[in-house]
Design a protein around this motif. Sequence first.
Motif, short mmCIF file in Angstrom:
data_model
loop_
_atom_site.label_atom_id
_atom_site.label_comp_id
_atom_site.label_asym_id
_atom_site.label_seq_id
_atom_site.Cartn_x
_atom_site.Cartn_y
_atom_site.Cartn_z
N LEU A 1 0.96 -0.96 0.13
CA LEU A 1 -0.06 0.02 0.09
C LEU A 1 1.07 1.39 -0.05
N LEU A 2 0.37 2.33 -0.68
CA LEU A 2 1.05 3.56 -0.59
C LEU A 2 0.29 4.51 0.46
N LEU A 3 1.12 4.98 1.55
CA LEU A 3 0.28 5.77 2.48
C LEU A 3 1.16 7.16 2.28
N VAL A 4 0.42 8.27 2.02
CA VAL A 4 1.11 9.36 1.94
C VAL A 4 0.51 10.44 2.96
N ASP A 5 1.37 11.34 3.71
CA ASP A 5 0.96 12.47 4.66
C ASP A 5 0.98 13.77 3.63
N THR A 6 -0.21 14.47 3.62
CA THR A 6 -0.36 15.59 2.82
C THR A 6 -0.55 16.71 3.80
N ILE A 7 -0.27 16.61 5.08
CA ILE A 7 -0.79 17.60 5.98
C ILE A 7 -0.37 19.26 5.62
N SER A 8 0.79 19.35 5.03
CA SER A 8 1.22 20.71 4.87
C SER A 8 1.33 20.90 3.14
N SER A 9 0.71 20.05 2.41
CA SER A 9 0.55 20.37 0.95
C SER A 9 -0.95 20.38 0.63
N LEU A 10 -1.86 19.45 1.29
CA LEU A 10 -3.26 19.39 0.91
C LEU A 10 -3.69 21.08 0.69
N GLY A 11 -4.47 21.40 -0.47
CA GLY A 11 -4.80 22.62 -0.71
C GLY A 11 -3.89 23.74 -0.88
#
Length: 388
Positions: free
Chosen positions: A166-176
Motif C-alpha cells: 500500500l502507498l500511504l502519504v502524509d499531505t498535512i502541509s500540502s493539501l490545498g
Amino acid sequence: MKPGRHFLQIPGPTNVPDRVLRAIAEPTIDHRGPAFAALGREVLEGLQRVFQTEGSVVIYPSSGTGAWEAALVNTLSPGDRVLMFETGHFAALWRDMAVRLGLNVEFVEGDWRHGVDPDVVHARLVDDREKTIRAVAIVHNETSTGVTSRVAEVRKQMDAANHPALLLVDTISSLGSIDYRHDEWGVDVTVGGSQKGLMLPPGLGFNAISAKALAASRAARLPKAYWDWAPMLRDNRNGFFPYTPATNLLYGLREALQMLFEERLPHVFARHTRFGEATRRAVRAWGLEILAVNPDEYSNSLTAVIVPESHDADRLRQAILEHYDMSLGTGLGRLKGKVFRIGHLGDLNDLMLAGTLSGVEMGLAICRVPFNPGGVSAALAYLSVAGD
Ligand SMILES: Cc1ncc(COP(=O)(O)O)c(C=O)c1O
C-alpha cells in the motif's frame, strides 16, 4: 498593545480568513438532526474534490497526528513490514508512531535536505522477493525542511517493481496548496489536517481511502476503536458521524472549501507556486542558503532558510517577533537553531508575502546576520511580472 495584525507566517497553523472565522461563530446545531446531515454531506463531497478522489474521505476531530494513526491502524497488522524514509522531523515522528504501534519499520536514512528517492523505493521493493512489505509510508511535503517528495514517481517505481504494498502519504502541509492527486497517483491512504492549506484552525484530521486500502482494512489486525473507519464510513453515508463531530470546525471547513472552489484549485496551486518562487528569489538575493537541495523538490508552501553558522536562527525569529510582530517557523529536531522557516501557504496574497519578506530582511539587519540587501526587491520584481 501591538497595533495592526499579527503576521502568522509559520508553515501552519496558517491565517484563518475572516469568512471562515465568521462561519465557525455560528450557533452549534444538533449533530443528529437534518440540518447537520446536509453539512456532513457537503464537506465530505468537497473534501473529495480537494484530495482529487472519487473514493471515501473521513474526518476526525483530531490533529494530523490522529489521522496518521488512523491510516496505520486501519490498514496494517502487528509486525507488518513498513518502508519509511527519513526526509525530516515529521517523517521521523510518523516512524516512531509506527514502531510504538508494533509495526516492523525499515527506515531509509536521509539528510533532511532531500525527498524520497523513487529509485530507492524501487530497489527496496525489488529486493523484497517474498513481497512481505505491506506499506510504503511517505511525507509529501516535509514541513520541517521545505522539501516536497515526488509522489507520482514513487508510485511509478512501486508499479515498476510490481509490488503490492500500500502507498500511504502524509499531505498535512500540502493539501490545498500544492497539487495533489490521490486517485491519479494511486495513493491508498492520504493523511491530511485542517490547519494549513485548508485555512482552518487546528482540530480536524483526514484520511482519503482507496478501494485497495478499504479491502486491506477488513483484514488489518492492529487494535483500533475510535479510529476505526468502518463505523465512520457507515454513518457518513447519511451525512452523520458515529460520535459527536467538531460541528463548528465543519462550518469553517464548508466555508474554506467554498473559498478554494471560488478561487479554483489550479489557481490556488499556481498562487503557491508564485509565492514559493518569489520567496526563493529573496533568499538567494540575501545570499542565504535554501535547505532543500534539489530544485525539483522545492516546497511551494514553505521555505526553510539556513542561517550562517555563527548565528542562531531562533534569536533571529525572536527579534522579528518582538520588533515586527511576525511569527516564523522554528528549526525542528536536528535543525534547531540552524534554520528558520517561512510559511507561504494558505490565505495569503502578494502584499502579505511582501510584508513577510520585508520583516525577514529587517530582522536580518537588526540581528547583524551577514546578508546582501535586495531580497525583497528581487521578490517584488518577480511578483510584479509573473502574472497569476
Ligand atoms: C507534514 C506533517 N505531518 C504531520 C504533522 C503533525 O500534525 P499535527 O501537529 O496536526 O498533529 C505535521 C504538523 O505540522 C506536519 O507538518
